[in-house]
Design an enzyme around this catalytic site. Structure first.
Site, PDB file in Angstrom:
ATOM      1  N   HIS A 120       0.843  -1.207   0.000  1.00  0.00           N
ATOM      2  CA  HIS A 120       0.000   0.000   0.000  1.00  0.00           C
ATOM      3  C   HIS A 120       0.880   1.260   0.000  1.00  0.00           C
ATOM      4  O   HIS A 120       0.582   2.232  -0.684  1.00  0.00           O
ATOM      5  CB  HIS A 120      -0.875   0.055   1.255  1.00  0.00           C
ATOM      6  CG  HIS A 120      -1.860  -1.061   1.371  1.00  0.00           C
ATOM      7  ND1 HIS A 120      -1.739  -2.074   2.289  1.00  0.00           N
ATOM      8  CD2 HIS A 120      -2.998  -1.329   0.678  1.00  0.00           C
ATOM      9  CE1 HIS A 120      -2.764  -2.905   2.170  1.00  0.00           C
ATOM     10  NE2 HIS A 120      -3.531  -2.486   1.200  1.00  0.00           N
ATOM     11  N   SER A 133       0.092  -9.174   1.162  1.00  0.00           N
ATOM     12  CA  SER A 133      -1.360  -9.112   1.255  1.00  0.00           C
ATOM     13  C   SER A 133      -1.732  -8.985   2.721  1.00  0.00           C
ATOM     14  O   SER A 133      -1.072  -9.584   3.579  1.00  0.00           O
ATOM     15  CB  SER A 133      -1.970 -10.402   0.689  1.00  0.00           C
ATOM     16  OG  SER A 133      -3.294 -10.555   1.154  1.00  0.00           O
ATOM     17  N   GLU A 190      -1.532  -3.972  -8.702  1.00  0.00           N
ATOM     18  CA  GLU A 190      -1.660  -5.001  -9.749  1.00  0.00           C
ATOM     19  C   GLU A 190      -1.872  -6.383  -9.161  1.00  0.00           C
ATOM     20  O   GLU A 190      -2.241  -7.299  -9.875  1.00  0.00           O
ATOM     21  CB  GLU A 190      -0.364  -5.035 -10.576  1.00  0.00           C
ATOM     22  CG  GLU A 190      -0.484  -4.346 -11.881  1.00  0.00           C
ATOM     23  CD  GLU A 190       0.767  -4.474 -12.720  1.00  0.00           C
ATOM     24  OE1 GLU A 190       0.760  -3.907 -13.805  1.00  0.00           O
ATOM     25  OE2 GLU A 190       1.761  -5.121 -12.291  1.00  0.00           O
TER      26      GLU A 190
END
Ligand code: PAF
Length: 289
Positions: free
Chosen positions: A44, A192, A155
């Protein structure tokens, strides 16, 4: 009110957000938005950094969007770490964090949804049929609330990126939708927020997803027929993971299935697998030979 105790200004309502953003607009500044669900990691922060390269002001939104979770998914368990997220955004030099409140996002009587076909069909929608309607609805709302010049999406969620690009085109939203490169651990596992759910043993196996996808993309690039390469990748994934939702190659834009012979267009290999209860997705480019 902006929170005076936090280093970074926090807007908790549409009115607070608009006050701040309209001030930037009056100053003729270019505005970038990084929409997130929080539990921020380096991936992020790389999106924030990318937005800062071309924008004068960058805000991140943090909203765990109930509309994109099915009742049996991890909405309640989804990590909520607002304080450390705000610290990370401060260090990353973001200018504002927008934390919409649930009542304002989905007030009583809310009935509008944005549903999409095209790149939203198949793949994630096979197992999560509610997902892209939830994402398209909340992203439409965020883009209309903020009206940024640029919005950056990772992406790693490649199908989501294609869906949002299509959404912005179809609804004439005056925003540039940029793709942020996937950030990986040293063993290749894509970062993630859900990686925290993995046990030590699952974490070791999780790294193989990147390896299998890379071998799949390489085989296609070297001219292996799509049907063969896909069957081989699926076989390997089934040997390694507890469940395979999909591991496929698709055209890189509309994500349509491809003819069974060698690649004739720019393509993307994409996978969703499960390790225990944790579902991981990843993808990479498969350039034609
Ligand atoms: O990728 C995410 O974190 C979410 O799907 C998004 C784009 C912020 C929409 O809730």
């Amino acid at each position: 009110m902006f929170h005076p105790d936090l280093a970074l200004p926090v807007a908790c309502s549409i009115a607070e957000l608009r006050d701040r953003v309209s001030e930037w607009r009056r100053m003729n500044l270019r505005i970038g938005l990084v929409p997130t669900m929080g539990a921020l990691h380096e991936g992020h922060l790389a999106l924030v950094k990318q937005a800062l390269e071309s924008c004068d002001r960058v805000l991140a939104s943090i909203f765990v969007n109930p509309a994109q979770f099915a009742p049996d998914e991890d909405f309640d368990a989804y990590p909520r770490t607002l304080e450390s997220d705000t610290e990370k955004l401060t260090t990353a030099h973001a200018h504002l964090v927008y934390v919409p409140n649930h009542r304002e996002m989905y007030p009583e009587g809310f009935v509008t949804t944005v549903s999409m076909a095209g790149p939203a069909l198949g793949l994630e929608s096979e197992t999560r049929p509610h997902f892209f309607t939830g994402v398209a609805t909340v992203i439409s709302k965020l883009l209309i609330q903020v009206m940024p010049d640029l919005a950056v999406f990772g992406e790693k969620d490649y199908q989501q990126l294609m869906v949002i690009r299509q959404l912005a085109r179809d609804l004439d939203l005056p925003v540039e939708v940029a793709a942020g490169r996937t950030v990986r651990e040293t063993d290749g596992l894509a970062l993630s927020s859900r990686n925290v759910y993995l046990s030590a043993e699952e974490r070791t196996r999780a790294a193989k997803l990147n390896v299998i996808l890379k071998e799949f993309a390489d085989a296609l690039h070297q001219g292996a027929p799509v049907a063969e390469a896909q069957a081989q990748a699926r076989h390997q994934a089934e040997q390694t993971f507890d469940h395979v939702d999909y591991i496929v190659v698709r055209d890189a834009e509309m994500l349509n299935p491809l003819p069974s012979g060698p690649l004739k267009c720019e393509a993307r290999v994409l996978a969703a697998i499960k390790l225990g209860k944790t579902r991981l997705i990843d993808n990479m480019a498969a350039p034609k030979a």
